[in-house]
Scaffold this active site. Structure first.
Site, short mmCIF file in Angstrom:
data_model
loop_
_atom_site.label_atom_id
_atom_site.label_comp_id
_atom_site.label_asym_id
_atom_site.label_seq_id
_atom_site.Cartn_x
_atom_site.Cartn_y
_atom_site.Cartn_z
N ARG A 52 0.85 -1.20 0.00
CA ARG A 52 0.00 0.00 0.00
C ARG A 52 0.88 1.24 0.00
O ARG A 52 0.59 2.24 -0.64
CB ARG A 52 -0.96 0.01 1.21
CG ARG A 52 -1.74 1.30 1.29
CD ARG A 52 -2.97 1.29 2.19
NE ARG A 52 -2.92 0.37 3.29
CZ ARG A 52 -2.19 0.53 4.42
NH1 ARG A 52 -1.47 1.62 4.58
NH2 ARG A 52 -2.23 -0.37 5.36
N TYR A 104 -16.37 16.98 -15.27
CA TYR A 104 -16.75 15.58 -15.42
C TYR A 104 -17.86 15.25 -14.41
O TYR A 104 -17.77 15.63 -13.24
CB TYR A 104 -15.51 14.72 -15.19
CG TYR A 104 -15.78 13.24 -15.15
CD1 TYR A 104 -16.10 12.55 -16.31
CD2 TYR A 104 -15.71 12.53 -13.96
CE1 TYR A 104 -16.36 11.20 -16.27
CE2 TYR A 104 -15.95 11.17 -13.91
CZ TYR A 104 -16.28 10.52 -15.08
OH TYR A 104 -16.54 9.17 -15.05
N ASP A 176 -7.37 19.04 -14.14
CA ASP A 176 -7.67 17.71 -14.66
C ASP A 176 -7.30 17.73 -16.15
O ASP A 176 -7.95 18.39 -16.96
CB ASP A 176 -9.17 17.41 -14.46
CG ASP A 176 -9.55 16.00 -14.93
OD1 ASP A 176 -8.85 15.45 -15.80
OD2 ASP A 176 -10.55 15.48 -14.42
N LYS A 201 -8.44 6.82 -19.48
CA LYS A 201 -8.72 7.38 -20.80
C LYS A 201 -7.46 7.33 -21.67
O LYS A 201 -6.94 6.27 -21.91
CB LYS A 201 -9.30 8.78 -20.63
CG LYS A 201 -10.32 8.91 -19.49
CD LYS A 201 -11.60 8.13 -19.73
CE LYS A 201 -12.50 8.02 -18.50
NZ LYS A 201 -12.74 9.24 -17.75
C1 LIG Z 1 -13.26 9.60 -16.48
C2 LIG Z 1 -12.87 10.92 -15.95
C3 LIG Z 1 -12.63 11.10 -14.58
C4 LIG Z 1 -12.83 10.01 -13.56
O1 LIG Z 1 -11.91 8.99 -13.71
P1 LIG Z 1 -12.20 7.44 -13.35
O2 LIG Z 1 -10.94 6.78 -13.76
O3 LIG Z 1 -13.40 7.03 -14.13
O4 LIG Z 1 -12.45 7.39 -11.88
C5 LIG Z 1 -12.21 12.35 -14.18
N1 LIG Z 1 -12.06 13.37 -15.05
C6 LIG Z 1 -12.30 13.22 -16.36
C7 LIG Z 1 -12.11 14.38 -17.28
C8 LIG Z 1 -12.71 12.00 -16.86
O5 LIG Z 1 -12.95 11.87 -18.17
#
Ligand SMILES: *Cc1c(COP(=O)(O)O)cnc(C)c1O
Length: 386
Positions: A52, A104, A176, A201
């Site tokens: 962890r 998001y 982000d 992604k």
């Molecule tokens: C998918 C996404 C998230 C969340 O991520 P997860 O891996 O699904 O928890 C956050 N920000 C953006 C822009 C996303 O496309």
């Protein structure tokens, strides 16, 4: 190897953080599928005690993502939202977070439905309007949460201007960067304190892992997040760390193709008589095009557009595509298509969706790296059905 700052992005994507195994020469970092590590004497070990806290596969992966964003430190988590959640744990009751209005859907839900329970305040403001952004600050604003391009409206937020003002106010700036990946946008160089990704992604790019990372160059922020990573434990498994590292090896090649094909599809849709409006930061018609050109080195693979017609027509179109998969998520090698109002943004209240422009004829596509002629033909035949 040369120092990271002297190497090109593609070289870093393939090599950063990764050295052949000194014990046996293995070129790829092994999946250290272990939870614990032997100690010679109590407290005497080789830097690893419990997985962890640290795991060698994760160590390599964290160094890799840090190098790609031009940051000092990387921290990996079990999902994008686990990353966001851990960053929020650095705040306390009474703090205020200023958030861009079109985040998001899962980020919105985490802030609005979970973190408000702890007495942290949030306001959601249109950051493309710098006056509104500045007016959004309160005396207790401790963090600014930027996502650009936004999702699904692909609004472009000026990271540098927002970061400069936030710094004066003493707020930590988080960006982000999921939609652009560090290949097209490096928020730390524009003044951000922390960059986050859903590596689910583009970073991983193969739709087979859920994960997240945070990157920073700030020693104090790193220390706090490293503490929270271990203390709350939302860490990724070694196998997932390995898979994301493998995915990242082609990030630069994939992003080039995503962007090239998206540009071509955006231009095609813009001319199509059944399409009302196309939103893509690479189009001159996009209101944020000038800022996009300044802060991004490419425009990415996401396109949003309004079909002429109602929900029934949108459904017909979405049911008719054959290569584009009707699915949530984005950023994989395969092309995806979705209906934000019903799918990804269902957690955003209907009223808010209306204000943001997420109407029933709004469609979002994640342009994959299949042959462009096939993608265009697929959209064409599906539009013919409408
Ligand atoms: C998918 C996404 C998230 C969340 O991520 P997860 O891996 O699904 O928890 C956050 N920000 C953006 C822009 C996303 O496309």
């Amino acid at each position: 190897m040369k120092k990271n700052d002297k190497l090109g992005f593609g070289t870093l994507a393939i090599h950063a953080g990764q050295e052949p195994d000194p014990n046996n020469g293995a070129v790829m970092v092994p999946i250290y599928q272990t939870s614990t590590y032997v100690q010679k004497s109590p407290g005497v070990h080789q830097g690893y005690e419990y997985s962890r806290t640290d795991n060698p596969t994760r160590t390599a992966y964290q160094a890799l993502v840090a190098a790609l964003e031009g940051g000092k430190y990387g921290l990996a988590f079990a999902s994008g939202l686990a990353t966001t959640n851990t960053i929020l744990q650095s705040l306390k009751k009474g703090d205020h977070v200023l958030v861009c209005d079109d985040v998001y859907g899962g980020t919105f839900r985490l802030f609005d439905k979970v973190w408000t329970r702890t007495g942290i305040e949030f306001s959601f403001v249109d950051f493309t309007d710098l006056k509104k952004f500045e007016a959004g600050f309160k005396s207790n604003t401790k963090m600014v949460w930027i996502e650009t391009p936004t999702n699904p409206m692909l609004k472009i937020i000026d990271i540098k201007s927002c970061a400069e003002f936030s710094k004066k106010k003493g707020a930590t700036v988080v960006v982000d960067n999921t939609f652009m990946s560090p290949y097209f946008q490096k928020p730390l160089t524009l003044g951000a304190d922390i960059v986050v990704h859903s590596v689910t992604k583009y970073m991983n790019g193969h739709s087979d892992v859920v994960g997240g990372v945070a990157i920073t160059s700030d020693d104090a922020i790193y220390k706090e997040l490293k503490f929270l990573q271990n203390a709350s434990g939302a860490v990724p498994a070694p196998q997932d760390c390995f898979l994301v590292m493998r995915g990242i090896k082609t990030l630069h090649v994939r992003m080039e193709r995503h962007a090239q094909s998206a540009m071509e599809i955006a231009r095609y849709l813009e001319k199509h008589p059944k399409i009302d409006r196309v939103i893509y930061p690479g189009l001159e018609s996009h209101p944020g095009h000038a800022i996009a050109k300044k802060q991004m080195s490419g425009f990415g693979g996401m396109i949003t557009f309004f079909l002429k017609g109602d929900l029934a027509k949108s459904k017909k179109f979405l049911e008719s595509v054959k290569i584009f998969a009707l699915a949530e998520s984005l950023g994989g090698v395969e092309s995806l298509i979705e209906h934000p109002a019903i799918m990804t943004h269902a957690s955003v209240p209907a009223e808010t969706r209306k204000v943001l422009g997420i109407h029933d004829n709004l469609i979002r596509i994640s342009v994959g790296i299949e042959d462009i002629a096939d993608l265009k033909a697929d959209l064409e035949q599906a539009l013919d059905q409408v």
